[in-house]
Design a protein around this motif. Structure first.
Motif, short mmCIF file in Angstrom:
data_model
loop_
_atom_site.label_atom_id
_atom_site.label_comp_id
_atom_site.label_asym_id
_atom_site.label_seq_id
_atom_site.Cartn_x
_atom_site.Cartn_y
_atom_site.Cartn_z
N UNK A 95 0.87 -1.18 0.00
CA UNK A 95 0.00 0.00 0.00
C UNK A 95 0.91 1.23 0.00
N UNK A 96 0.75 2.13 -0.96
CA UNK A 96 1.67 3.28 -1.06
C UNK A 96 1.41 4.32 0.03
N UNK A 97 2.47 4.84 0.60
CA UNK A 97 2.32 5.96 1.54
C UNK A 97 2.11 7.23 0.73
N UNK A 98 1.38 8.17 1.31
CA UNK A 98 1.07 9.42 0.63
C UNK A 98 1.32 10.59 1.58
N UNK A 99 1.83 11.68 1.03
CA UNK A 99 2.16 12.85 1.85
C UNK A 99 1.62 14.13 1.23
N UNK A 100 1.48 15.14 2.08
CA UNK A 100 1.07 16.47 1.62
C UNK A 100 1.52 17.48 2.67
N UNK A 101 1.50 18.77 2.34
CA UNK A 101 1.81 19.79 3.35
C UNK A 101 0.83 19.69 4.52
N UNK A 102 1.35 19.85 5.73
CA UNK A 102 0.52 19.70 6.92
C UNK A 102 -0.16 21.02 7.26
N UNK A 103 -1.48 20.96 7.43
CA UNK A 103 -2.26 22.12 7.88
C UNK A 103 -2.68 21.88 9.33
N UNK A 104 -2.39 22.83 10.20
CA UNK A 104 -2.72 22.67 11.61
C UNK A 104 -4.23 22.76 11.83
N UNK A 105 -4.71 22.00 12.82
CA UNK A 105 -6.13 21.93 13.13
C UNK A 105 -6.65 20.53 12.90
N UNK A 106 -7.37 19.98 13.88
CA UNK A 106 -7.83 18.59 13.79
C UNK A 106 -8.63 18.32 12.53
N UNK A 107 -9.62 19.17 12.24
CA UNK A 107 -10.49 18.94 11.08
C UNK A 107 -9.69 18.95 9.77
N UNK A 114 12.24 24.57 14.09
CA UNK A 114 11.98 25.61 15.08
C UNK A 114 11.35 26.83 14.41
N UNK A 115 10.47 27.50 15.13
CA UNK A 115 9.85 28.72 14.61
C UNK A 115 10.92 29.79 14.46
N UNK A 116 10.95 30.49 13.33
CA UNK A 116 11.91 31.59 13.17
C UNK A 116 11.72 32.64 14.25
N UNK A 117 12.73 33.47 14.42
CA UNK A 117 12.69 34.47 15.48
C UNK A 117 11.56 35.47 15.28
N UNK A 118 11.09 35.61 14.05
CA UNK A 118 9.97 36.50 13.79
C UNK A 118 8.75 35.97 14.52
N UNK A 119 8.01 36.82 15.19
CA UNK A 119 6.86 36.40 15.97
C UNK A 119 5.76 35.89 15.05
N UNK A 120 5.31 34.64 15.29
CA UNK A 120 4.23 34.04 14.52
C UNK A 120 3.19 33.49 15.47
N UNK A 121 1.95 33.41 15.00
CA UNK A 121 0.89 32.86 15.83
C UNK A 121 0.16 31.78 15.05
N UNK A 122 -0.05 30.63 15.69
CA UNK A 122 -0.80 29.54 15.10
C UNK A 122 -1.90 29.14 16.07
N UNK A 123 -3.02 28.73 15.53
CA UNK A 123 -4.14 28.29 16.36
C UNK A 123 -4.37 26.82 16.11
N UNK A 124 -4.33 26.01 17.15
CA UNK A 124 -4.61 24.58 17.05
C UNK A 124 -6.05 24.34 17.49
N UNK A 125 -6.87 23.89 16.59
CA UNK A 125 -8.28 23.68 16.88
C UNK A 125 -8.57 22.21 17.10
#
Length: 330
Positions: free
Chosen positions: A260-272, A319-330
């Protein structure tokens, strides 16, 4: 009555957090490299060299009980008391060569660390001391299963034999070690390179409908999201790639070798979002596996296939770059 976890699989978060607590204690004495959820390589070279210079084992009046329990490869004893006495003598040998003295220092340091882990974290742990990563539990397995006492004894075994007993990667690694090919160093990695969640469905428990696969993918993605959000909050690291893996079979399979082939894509944060992407990746893999790219895989029926394991992973964590970033995990 205590209610157990509802996701239908073991919750390893407590176990994983306990492992991190133990590693933080071990790291006081050297560079740590996490090998798995409950295993770690610890480079004691600097600590052992310092002990050998400042308080060599041969200068000690006595050896603590924990260190006397050490099992020293090749050292035979009649009973437990005799074994501890012999271990104490071996650790304090004044005529030992430099390498053996370093091993003795390593054994004393490890005994001290084990007592600290028990005192501070209330966990017991086992450890092996060697000049490279070949030691530890694997060394005991080699001695018990193959009658191997030194790395050189491995020369009589073929690479295929070692792979059969210990797996392809470890078998090849052992075969190379026997020939002096080992350039590995402890990498100093306290944090995992990836996060994953998986579950097996052996025999009659195999998943045979899209609905059941989606149910379990949702459970696994929920766990994965919890872990990457914790990593983001605690360690300020972001995962960039989502991958879905599966093991499968076909009822009437003339291509039993096909995986069975593994498949990948860019990860988007958030459960849904992770659940949606993982399900799409699985469907793409299933279409490729059954050999019908244009077939719709939605629905509750199946076409003679079964899923025996599912897993999702988040990788390429940075690691997150030194520039301030905000992510929301839902």
């Amino acid at each position: 009555m205590t209610e157990g976890p509802t996701q239908g699989k073991a919750d390893l978060n407590i176990y994983r957090n306990a492992g991190s607590e133990v590693v933080s204690i071990l790291a006081r004495k050297g560079r740590c490299e996490r090998a798995s959820i409950d295993e770690v390589y610890l480079d004691l070279t600097d600590s052992a060299e310092a002990m050998l210079r400042e308080t060599p084992p041969e200068s000690l009046e006595s050896i603590n009980e924990e260190a006397r329990k050490s099992h020293i490869l090749g050292l035979k004893s009649e009973d437990a008391n005799d074994a501890q006495e012999n271990a104490s003598k071996w650790l304090r040998r004044s005529d030992a060569n430099h390498q053996d003295k370093l091993l003795a220092c390593g054994a004393l340091i490890v005994a001290e660390l084990r007592m600290e882990v028990l005192k501070e974290a209330q966990f017991t742990c086992s450890a092996g001391v060697a000049h490279n990563k070949l030691g530890g539990k694997l060394g005991t397995s080699l001695q018990t299963d193959l009658g191997v006492n030194t790395v050189g004894d491995l020369l009589k075994f073929s690479e295929e034999k070692l792979q059969e007993r210990f797996g392809i990667n470890t078998g090849t690694w052992l075969w190379n070690n026997a020939r002096g090919i080992n350039g590995e160093e402890v990498q100093g990695r306290l944090l995992p390179k990836s996060h994953g969640a998986g579950k097996s469905f052996p025999g009659p428990r195999a998943l045979k409908t899209i609905a059941s696969v989606q149910h379990w993918l949702n459970q696994l993605c929920d766990e994965l999201n919890e872990r990457i959000c914790f990593d983001l909050d605690q360690n300020k690291r972001i995962a960039h790639t989502l991958t879905v893996y599966a093991s499968a079979y076909k009822s009437c399979d003339s291509e039993s070798y096909k995986k069975f082939p593994s498949k990948s894509c860019p990860l988007r944060y958030g459960t849904a979002k992770i659940q949606e992407d993982a399900f799409n990746l699985f469907q793409a893999g299933l279409r490729e596996y059954i050999g019908s790219p244009g077939v719709k895989t939605l629905g509750h029926h199946h076409n003679g296939w079964g899923i025996t394991s599912l897993s999702v992973s988040a990788s390429k964590i940075v690691a997150i770059p030194s520039v301030s970033l905000m992510f929301i995990c839902l």
